[in-house]
Design a protein around this motif. Structure first.
Motif, PDB file in Angstrom:
ATOM      1  N   TRP A   1     108.105  13.832  64.503  1.00 25.03           N
ATOM      2  CA  TRP A   1     109.411  13.245  64.796  1.00 25.03           C
ATOM      3  C   TRP A   1     110.485  14.289  64.508  1.00 25.03           C
ATOM      4  O   TRP A   1     110.433  14.977  63.504  1.00 25.03           O
ATOM      5  N   LYS A   2     111.484  14.361  65.371  1.00 23.43           N
ATOM      6  CA  LYS A   2     112.630  15.244  65.128  1.00 23.43           C
ATOM      7  C   LYS A   2     113.874  14.385  64.998  1.00 23.43           C
ATOM      8  O   LYS A   2     114.160  13.562  65.875  1.00 23.43           O
ATOM      9  N   THR A   3     114.607  14.573  63.929  1.00 24.58           N
ATOM     10  CA  THR A   3     115.838  13.803  63.737  1.00 24.58           C
ATOM     11  C   THR A   3     116.942  14.350  64.637  1.00 24.58           C
ATOM     12  O   THR A   3     117.014  15.554  64.878  1.00 24.58           O
ATOM     13  N   THR A   4     117.778  13.453  65.129  1.00 26.03           N
ATOM     14  CA  THR A   4     118.903  13.854  65.975  1.00 26.03           C
ATOM     15  C   THR A   4     120.163  14.075  65.144  1.00 26.03           C
ATOM     16  O   THR A   4     121.160  14.555  65.658  1.00 26.03           O
ATOM     17  N   GLY A   5     120.120  13.666  63.889  1.00 25.91           N
ATOM     18  CA  GLY A   5     121.303  13.740  63.034  1.00 25.91           C
ATOM     19  C   GLY A   5     122.164  12.486  63.117  1.00 25.91           C
ATOM     20  O   GLY A   5     123.127  12.339  62.377  1.00 25.91           O
ATOM     21  N   GLN A   6     121.814  11.581  64.018  1.00 26.75           N
ATOM     22  CA  GLN A   6     122.555  10.326  64.169  1.00 26.75           C
ATOM     23  C   GLN A   6     121.901   9.235  63.325  1.00 26.75           C
ATOM     24  O   GLN A   6     120.697   9.262  63.085  1.00 26.75           O
ATOM     25  N   ARG A   7     122.706   8.280  62.910  1.00 25.11           N
ATOM     26  CA  ARG A   7     122.220   7.085  62.230  1.00 25.11           C
ATOM     27  C   ARG A   7     122.893   5.886  62.880  1.00 25.11           C
ATOM     28  O   ARG A   7     124.061   5.963  63.243  1.00 25.11           O
ATOM     29  N   VAL A   8     122.159   4.801  63.022  1.00 22.85           N
ATOM     30  CA  VAL A   8     122.713   3.601  63.653  1.00 22.85           C
ATOM     31  C   VAL A   8     122.398   2.375  62.797  1.00 22.85           C
ATOM     32  O   VAL A   8     121.411   2.351  62.071  1.00 22.85           O
ATOM     33  N   LYS A   9     123.263   1.373  62.932  1.00 20.96           N
ATOM     34  CA  LYS A   9     123.034   0.110  62.230  1.00 20.96           C
ATOM     35  C   LYS A   9     122.090  -0.753  63.051  1.00 20.96           C
ATOM     36  O   LYS A   9     122.281  -0.920  64.260  1.00 20.96           O
ATOM     37  N   VAL A  10     121.071  -1.263  62.380  1.00 27.79           N
ATOM     38  CA  VAL A  10     120.116  -2.186  63.003  1.00 27.79           C
ATOM     39  C   VAL A  10     119.898  -3.345  62.040  1.00 27.79           C
ATOM     40  O   VAL A  10     120.266  -3.273  60.868  1.00 27.79           O
ATOM     41  N   ARG A  11     119.277  -4.394  62.551  1.00 22.22           N
ATOM     42  CA  ARG A  11     119.064  -5.587  61.736  1.00 22.22           C
ATOM     43  C   ARG A  11     117.580  -5.953  61.735  1.00 22.22           C
ATOM     44  O   ARG A  11     116.943  -5.998  62.780  1.00 22.22           O
ATOM     45  N   ASP A  12     117.046  -6.200  60.541  1.00 24.08           N
ATOM     46  CA  ASP A  12     115.669  -6.669  60.385  1.00 24.08           C
ATOM     47  C   ASP A  12     115.544  -8.000  61.129  1.00 24.08           C
ATOM     48  O   ASP A  12     116.299  -8.932  60.848  1.00 24.08           O
ATOM     49  N   PRO A  13     114.612  -8.111  62.087  1.00 21.07           N
ATOM     50  CA  PRO A  13     114.521  -9.338  62.878  1.00 21.07           C
ATOM     51  C   PRO A  13     114.020 -10.543  62.081  1.00 21.07           C
ATOM     52  O   PRO A  13     114.269 -11.680  62.470  1.00 21.07           O
TER      53      PRO A  13
END
Length: 83
Positions: free
Chosen positions: A32-44
């Motif tokens: 896996w290569k990180t893009t440097g971005q982070r996003v908010k997600v929600r545990d379903p």
């Protein structure tokens, strides 16, 4: 006026560390290569909000983008950008 639906990060699968099928393969077998971005997600399941990194991975010569992080010890959530 026509409204266009926007892509969002949607839960795809929850799996255990080292053994989760994503894009038709065990995603833990690939680099896996990180893009440097982070996003908010929600545990379903529990609706808890997380801020997970965005990764890219190359599988059979094709690059895929996904979000992944641990919901709890060795339990991973994976998200894909979909309509």
């Amino acid at each position: 006026m026509k409204m266009w639906k926007q892509k969002t990060w949607q839960h795809e699968i929850t799996g255990i560390d080292g053994n989760t099928i994503l894009f038709g393969v065990n995603i833990f077998d690939y680099q896996w290569k990180t893009t440097g971005q982070r996003v908010k997600v929600r545990d379903p399941l529990y609706s808890q909000e997380y801020k997970f990194p965005v990764y890219t991975v190359v599988i059979n010569g094709e690059e895929h983008k996904f979000v992944a992080g641990e919901f709890s010890n060795c339990v991973w959530g994976f998200f894909l950008l979909k309509y």
